[in-house]
Design a protein around this motif. Structure first.
Motif, PDB file in Angstrom:
ATOM      1  N   TYR A  80      38.725  41.305  37.922  1.00 25.80           N
ATOM      2  CA  TYR A  80      38.151  39.963  37.815  1.00 25.80           C
ATOM      3  C   TYR A  80      38.980  39.105  36.856  1.00 25.80           C
ATOM      4  O   TYR A  80      39.347  37.964  37.170  1.00 25.80           O
ATOM      5  CB  TYR A  80      36.703  40.065  37.334  1.00 25.80           C
ATOM      6  CG  TYR A  80      36.035  38.738  37.084  1.00 25.80           C
ATOM      7  CD1 TYR A  80      35.441  38.019  38.120  1.00 25.80           C
ATOM      8  CD2 TYR A  80      35.975  38.195  35.804  1.00 25.80           C
ATOM      9  CE1 TYR A  80      34.821  36.799  37.890  1.00 25.80           C
ATOM     10  CE2 TYR A  80      35.360  36.977  35.564  1.00 25.80           C
ATOM     11  CZ  TYR A  80      34.778  36.289  36.599  1.00 25.80           C
ATOM     12  OH  TYR A  80      34.161  35.084  36.375  1.00 25.80           O
ATOM     13  N   ALA A  86      31.116  34.113  34.389  1.00 24.42           N
ATOM     14  CA  ALA A  86      31.693  33.834  35.705  1.00 24.42           C
ATOM     15  C   ALA A  86      31.809  32.336  35.949  1.00 24.42           C
ATOM     16  O   ALA A  86      32.574  31.889  36.788  1.00 24.42           O
ATOM     17  CB  ALA A  86      30.842  34.479  36.808  1.00 24.42           C
ATOM     18  N   ARG A 112      30.315  41.918  41.709  1.00 25.54           N
ATOM     19  CA  ARG A 112      30.272  40.759  40.816  1.00 25.54           C
ATOM     20  C   ARG A 112      29.159  40.939  39.791  1.00 25.54           C
ATOM     21  O   ARG A 112      28.050  41.358  40.130  1.00 25.54           O
ATOM     22  CB  ARG A 112      30.003  39.485  41.614  1.00 25.54           C
ATOM     23  CG  ARG A 112      31.139  38.998  42.470  1.00 25.54           C
ATOM     24  CD  ARG A 112      30.724  37.781  43.278  1.00 25.54           C
ATOM     25  NE  ARG A 112      30.223  36.715  42.418  1.00 25.54           N
ATOM     26  CZ  ARG A 112      30.700  35.471  42.395  1.00 25.54           C
ATOM     27  NH1 ARG A 112      31.691  35.137  43.192  1.00 25.54           N
ATOM     28  NH2 ARG A 112      30.180  34.563  41.606  1.00 25.54           N
ATOM     29  N   ASP A 139      32.306  31.213  45.064  1.00 21.05           N
ATOM     30  CA  ASP A 139      33.710  31.229  44.641  1.00 21.05           C
ATOM     31  C   ASP A 139      34.520  30.123  45.327  1.00 21.05           C
ATOM     32  O   ASP A 139      34.314  29.832  46.495  1.00 21.05           O
ATOM     33  CB  ASP A 139      34.332  32.579  44.967  1.00 21.05           C
ATOM     34  CG  ASP A 139      34.218  33.525  43.785  1.00 21.05           C
ATOM     35  OD1 ASP A 139      33.814  33.067  42.699  1.00 21.05           O
ATOM     36  OD2 ASP A 139      34.511  34.724  43.962  1.00 21.05           O
TER      37      ASP A 139
END
Length: 419
Positions: free
Chosen positions: A100, A14, A379, A419
């Protein structure tokens, strides 16, 4: 099923650190063929995929060069893989896990192919669609979660299938009186308990609330979430003790050995612990209703399939392969070797299925919504660093719900704000 390592790798991914790919892509590929990155390193799915790809090669006369990587390593390095030199097509998961990478611009839009697909339900299509409304995913098979039990135990004891939560608890109490452990339960790996939470939440609060909660849009301190943990706490006395130190395999084996009466698991899990001889005695029923407003409309059914990399070098060959993999013929070629899943394409029929697979199909036929499992619907960093530990903490100490939900919410805000 090394989900803890899978999630840890996704969490690291991520951060979008463009390190050199640790997955060795296949160069320029063989002629007009296609290269395919596969995480199916275990013997049974590896052979099953080989059968499906062989069927495509026979039909199309085009080669498929498969790059199989250890399942765990594939998951841990997927972000770097896609930013490096990926294969044309690769195996992956539906829902948020697909969305994603679509949001990151790493997947090819295949909406035009989807307009020609047939046999997929609206619920399956939704799980194949990105946040931008475009389709990126070719669904291949799924394995619904349900409450598994042995027919012979229910028949001998005279147990009835519970339709609602009160009947579910009453059945658990009766099993306990009869000397059975009502629920086989193991959460050593950190993910099995997620299935129970998901079903309690969807049955009590509905699918839309559950998905919003997973996406960080609802508060973990809300009355709805507190109710979920209260309901779960009322069931814990009927679960196997010491769940945080027990593997899911051990839990499934206690169901197989008739020491436990029920188990909330996915189709793959008890199926792997039952021999061909006693598999016919394995049965399932949907997780019972809690609020009649939501009924049993939502089904937890993780779905695996294929994606095309945005950087695919053999685009037409990749699109041709994906079109084939969306057909009943391709899915049945796989399932002939691996019967612990169900074809995502309804046109595959059930003639070759055993009784348990047919029961799973009927379960899905009544589904208006499909969830992908907690660690696929949220997530990966939130699942790996917060939810695994939180659910294990709850199992060990179910009385501090206030402290638990406050802690989850505080960490959620930090992670989703990143984010």
């Amino acid at each position: 099923m090394p989900r803890r390592s899978l999630l840890r790798g996704m969490a690291a991914g991520a951060g979008a650190v463009a390190l050199p790919s640790l997955l060795a892509a296949c160069g320029d590929g063989p002629g007009d063929g296609v290269t395919l990155g596969s995480n199916a390193s275990d013997a049974v799915p590896k052979r099953a995929y080989a059968d499906a790809f062989a069927a495509y090669e026979k039909k199309s006369k085009k080669p498929v060069k498969v790059n199989t990587v250890n399942h765990e390593n594939f998951q841990e390095n997927i972000n770097r893989y896609l930013q490096g030199t990926p294969d044309d097509v690769f195996t992956w998961f539906a829902g948020y896990r697909m969305q994603y990478f679509a949001r990151k611009g790493l997947l090819a839009d295949i909406s035009d192919l989807w307009r020609k697909f047939d046999g997929f339900s609206d619920a399956v299509r939704k799980q194949s669609t990105g946040e931008d409304g475009k389709q990126y995913f070719v669904p291949y098979y799924y394995y619904p979660w349900a409450v598994f039990h042995r027919k012979s135990v229910f028949r001998t004891r005279g147990y009835e299938i519970p339709e609602n939560f009160d009947q579910y608890r009453a059945l658990a109490r009766q099993m306990q009186k009869d000397g059975l452990t009502p629920f086989a339960f193991g959460d050593k790996e950190g993910w099995p308990a997620m299935g129970t939470f998901d079903y309690l939440d969807m049955r009590a609060n509905g699918y839309d609330f559950h998905i919003a909660l997973m996406r960080g849009e609802k508060s973990w301190t809300s009355p709805q979430v507190r109710q979920v943990f209260d309901l779960w706490r009322s069931l814990l006395p009927y679960h196997q003790k010491g769940a945080n130190g027990r593997t899911w395999q051990e839990a499934a084996q206690s169901l197989q050995g008739k020491k436990a009466g029920m188990a909330v698991l996915g189709l793959q899990h008890p199926g792997q612990q039952f021999t061909a001889q006693n598999r016919a005695d394995l049965d399932l029923f949907p997780f019972p209703e809690i609020d009649p407003a939501f009924g049993k409309a939502a089904v937890e059914a993780p779905m695996d399939g294929f994606l095309m990399a945005k950087k695919a070098r053999h685009r037409e060959a990749a699109r041709d392969l994906l079109s084939f993999l969306a057909t009943p013929q391709a899915e049945l070629a796989y399932l002939k070797r691996d019967p612990n899943n169900v074809a995502a394409n309804g046109g595959a029929g059930t003639q070759s299925y055993d009784a348990l697979q047919k029961k799973a199909v009927r379960l899905m036929a009544g589904a208006r919504q499909i969830s992908q499992f907690m660690d696929r619907d949220t997530r990966p960093d939130f699942a790996s660093t917060v939810l695994i530990q939180a659910l294990q903490q709850f199992i060990g100490d179910p009385d501090d719900i206030d402290g638990l939900v406050n802690s989850i919410e505080r960490q959620k805000k930090q992670i989703f704000a990143a984010d």
